[in-house]
Enzyme design. Structure first.
Site, PDB file in Angstrom:
ATOM      1  N   SER A   5      93.588  25.149  14.330  1.00 27.11           N
ATOM      2  CA  SER A   5      93.153  26.079  15.364  1.00 27.11           C
ATOM      3  C   SER A   5      92.679  25.308  16.585  1.00 27.11           C
ATOM      4  O   SER A   5      91.726  24.526  16.515  1.00 27.11           O
ATOM      5  CB  SER A   5      92.009  26.953  14.855  1.00 27.11           C
ATOM      6  OG  SER A   5      91.425  27.640  15.941  1.00 27.11           O
ATOM      7  N   HIS A  28      97.502  27.353  15.634  1.00 28.11           N
ATOM      8  CA  HIS A  28      96.790  28.641  15.637  1.00 28.11           C
ATOM      9  C   HIS A  28      96.038  28.793  16.965  1.00 28.11           C
ATOM     10  O   HIS A  28      95.249  27.930  17.337  1.00 28.11           O
ATOM     11  CB  HIS A  28      95.823  28.658  14.453  1.00 28.11           C
ATOM     12  CG  HIS A  28      95.125  29.956  14.230  1.00 28.11           C
ATOM     13  ND1 HIS A  28      95.699  31.015  13.552  1.00 28.11           N
ATOM     14  CD2 HIS A  28      93.878  30.364  14.575  1.00 28.11           C
ATOM     15  CE1 HIS A  28      94.823  32.018  13.482  1.00 28.11           C
ATOM     16  NE2 HIS A  28      93.707  31.650  14.102  1.00 28.11           N
ATOM     17  N   ASP A  30      93.590  31.168  19.104  1.00 27.70           N
ATOM     18  CA  ASP A  30      92.629  32.269  19.011  1.00 27.70           C
ATOM     19  C   ASP A  30      92.399  32.902  20.372  1.00 27.70           C
ATOM     20  O   ASP A  30      91.785  32.309  21.256  1.00 27.70           O
ATOM     21  CB  ASP A  30      91.293  31.750  18.455  1.00 27.70           C
ATOM     22  CG  ASP A  30      91.380  31.402  16.977  1.00 27.70           C
ATOM     23  OD1 ASP A  30      91.790  32.284  16.197  1.00 27.70           O
ATOM     24  OD2 ASP A  30      91.055  30.259  16.620  1.00 27.70           O
ATOM     25  N   MET A  32      90.514  35.714  22.351  1.00 31.07           N
ATOM     26  CA  MET A  32      89.321  36.574  22.233  1.00 31.07           C
ATOM     27  C   MET A  32      89.013  37.193  23.584  1.00 31.07           C
ATOM     28  O   MET A  32      89.109  36.524  24.616  1.00 31.07           O
ATOM     29  CB  MET A  32      88.118  35.753  21.765  1.00 31.07           C
ATOM     30  CG  MET A  32      88.342  34.988  20.471  1.00 31.07           C
ATOM     31  SD  MET A  32      86.808  34.218  19.925  1.00 31.07           S
ATOM     32  CE  MET A  32      87.445  33.126  18.628  1.00 31.07           C
ATOM     33  N   HIS A  61      96.478  34.593  17.233  1.00 31.86           N
ATOM     34  CA  HIS A  61      95.524  35.463  16.530  1.00 31.86           C
ATOM     35  C   HIS A  61      94.738  36.225  17.590  1.00 31.86           C
ATOM     36  O   HIS A  61      93.843  35.674  18.224  1.00 31.86           O
ATOM     37  CB  HIS A  61      94.613  34.577  15.653  1.00 31.86           C
ATOM     38  CG  HIS A  61      93.533  35.328  14.948  1.00 31.86           C
ATOM     39  ND1 HIS A  61      92.436  34.691  14.394  1.00 31.86           N
ATOM     40  CD2 HIS A  61      93.371  36.646  14.684  1.00 31.86           C
ATOM     41  CE1 HIS A  61      91.641  35.591  13.826  1.00 31.86           C
ATOM     42  NE2 HIS A  61      92.178  36.783  13.999  1.00 31.86           N
ATOM     43  N   MET A 132      90.348  37.104   7.094  1.00 35.15           N
ATOM     44  CA  MET A 132      89.260  36.343   7.728  1.00 35.15           C
ATOM     45  C   MET A 132      88.218  35.977   6.673  1.00 35.15           C
ATOM     46  O   MET A 132      87.749  36.827   5.925  1.00 35.15           O
ATOM     47  CB  MET A 132      88.587  37.188   8.822  1.00 35.15           C
ATOM     48  CG  MET A 132      89.444  37.435  10.060  1.00 35.15           C
ATOM     49  SD  MET A 132      90.037  35.947  10.898  1.00 35.15           S
ATOM     50  CE  MET A 132      88.504  35.100  11.291  1.00 35.15           C
ATOM     51  N   GLY A 137      85.152  35.204  15.812  1.00 34.14           N
ATOM     52  CA  GLY A 137      84.449  34.985  17.078  1.00 34.14           C
ATOM     53  C   GLY A 137      84.171  33.525  17.381  1.00 34.14           C
ATOM     54  O   GLY A 137      84.209  33.125  18.535  1.00 34.14           O
ATOM     55  N   ASP A 170      91.577  32.306   7.334  1.00 32.04           N
ATOM     56  CA  ASP A 170      91.058  31.764   8.601  1.00 32.04           C
ATOM     57  C   ASP A 170      89.534  31.808   8.586  1.00 32.04           C
ATOM     58  O   ASP A 170      88.942  32.884   8.533  1.00 32.04           O
ATOM     59  CB  ASP A 170      91.606  32.613   9.755  1.00 32.04           C
ATOM     60  CG  ASP A 170      91.218  32.083  11.125  1.00 32.04           C
ATOM     61  OD1 ASP A 170      90.609  30.994  11.212  1.00 32.04           O
ATOM     62  OD2 ASP A 170      91.539  32.783  12.112  1.00 32.04           O
ATOM     63  N   GLY A 172      86.274  28.540   8.142  1.00 32.29           N
ATOM     64  CA  GLY A 172      85.538  27.699   7.207  1.00 32.29           C
ATOM     65  C   GLY A 172      86.389  26.926   6.219  1.00 32.29           C
ATOM     66  O   GLY A 172      85.879  26.465   5.186  1.00 32.29           O
ATOM     67  N   GLY A 192      90.105  24.781  12.008  1.00 33.62           N
ATOM     68  CA  GLY A 192      89.739  24.362  13.355  1.00 33.62           C
ATOM     69  C   GLY A 192      88.894  23.112  13.337  1.00 33.62           C
ATOM     70  O   GLY A 192      89.371  21.996  13.583  1.00 33.62           O
ATOM     71  N   SER A 193      87.617  23.273  13.004  1.00 35.37           N
ATOM     72  CA  SER A 193      86.697  22.137  13.055  1.00 35.37           C
ATOM     73  C   SER A 193      87.080  21.051  12.057  1.00 35.37           C
ATOM     74  O   SER A 193      86.874  19.860  12.332  1.00 35.37           O
ATOM     75  CB  SER A 193      85.262  22.615  12.831  1.00 35.37           C
ATOM     76  OG  SER A 193      85.169  23.479  11.725  1.00 35.37           O
TER      77      SER A 193
END
Ligand code: DX5
Ligand code: ZN
Length: 217
Positions: A5, A28, A30, A32, A61, A132, A137, A170, A172, A192-193
């Site tokens: 992500s 990915h 995101d 928002m 997404h 999710m 967010g 998606d 964690g 992501g992270s």
């Protein structure tokens, strides 16, 4: 499949950041709108530029209101997959059909507190189901293992009916959580992270994929 992500990437260097994830299956993205979720990221112009900057298929997404209006243009632009939220529309089937008609794969996403049951009978209208595992967010939140019950139910349904549906998760996902998600039946893991926070994002992708493959068996 591993889908890094870019929410956790450097938004001023997205071309380089997409090149940094090596063998990623999807990228990915995101989107928002500060209405459906309390955060604002990027939109269609950035996706259009990103499409020119990378060959990795874009997994968009959309965490936005009114996907019936805003989702099809992402498909027309050339996104591989356009996913919107079930909670954001009264007619997910129509939105999914519009996305497919515009040339992309259609994805349906459900938040952690959203039940799967009302959507079980429309899964054939979609190419991916994005479960999710955090409240949408923000990146960097903790994985919610309770959503794995929904993953197991979807996996059973897909296998029993031989559906061509990619089960995606998606939120964690990292070295500590990917195995339990894989065991529950996930096909595609957004991270992501765990990818962009790693010293070498490409190595992180390889390691996550190896863990998932081993756990899925
Ligand atoms: C959250 C986004 C995720 C986010 C995941 O709303 O949909 O894609 O980037 O970030 P991590 O992997 O850090 O939880
Ligand atoms: Zn996402």
């Amino acid at each position: 499949m591993i889908a890094p992500s870019i929410l956790s990437a450097d938004f001023a260097n997205l071309a380089a950041e997409s090149a940094a994830v090596g063998s990623a299956d999807w990228l990915h993205v995101d989107v928002m709108d500060a209405h459906f979720v309390p955060n604002l990221t990027l939109g269609l112009p950035v996706v259009q530029s990103l499409l020119k900057a990378t060959d990795i298929p874009l997994d968009c997404h959309l965490m936005i209101e009114d996907p019936a209006r805003w989702a099809p243009p992402y498909a027309e632009a050339g996104a591989h997959n356009v996913t919107f939220h079930a909670e954001a529309t009264d007619d997910p089937v129509a939105v999914g059909r519009d996305i497919r008609a515009a040339g992309a794969k259609a994805g349906l996403s459900i938040k952690p507190g959203t039940a799967l049951d009302p959507y079980l009978d429309i899964l054939s209208e979609f190419d991916t189901l994005l479960v999710m595992s955090v409240e949408p967010g923000f990146g960097g939140q903790s994985f919610m293992p309770e959503v794995l019950a929904k993953v197991r139910a979807i996996r059973a349904r897909v296998d029993a009916h031989d559906l061509r549906l990619i089960v995606e998760i998606d939120g964690g996902i990292n070295a500590d959580t990917i195995e339990q998600a894989a065991e529950a039946g996930v096909d595609c893991f957004v991270a992501g992270s765990a990818v962009y926070g790693a010293a070498d994002p490409a190595v992180a992708v390889e390691q996550l994929r190896a863990q998932a493959v081993a756990a899925r068996g």
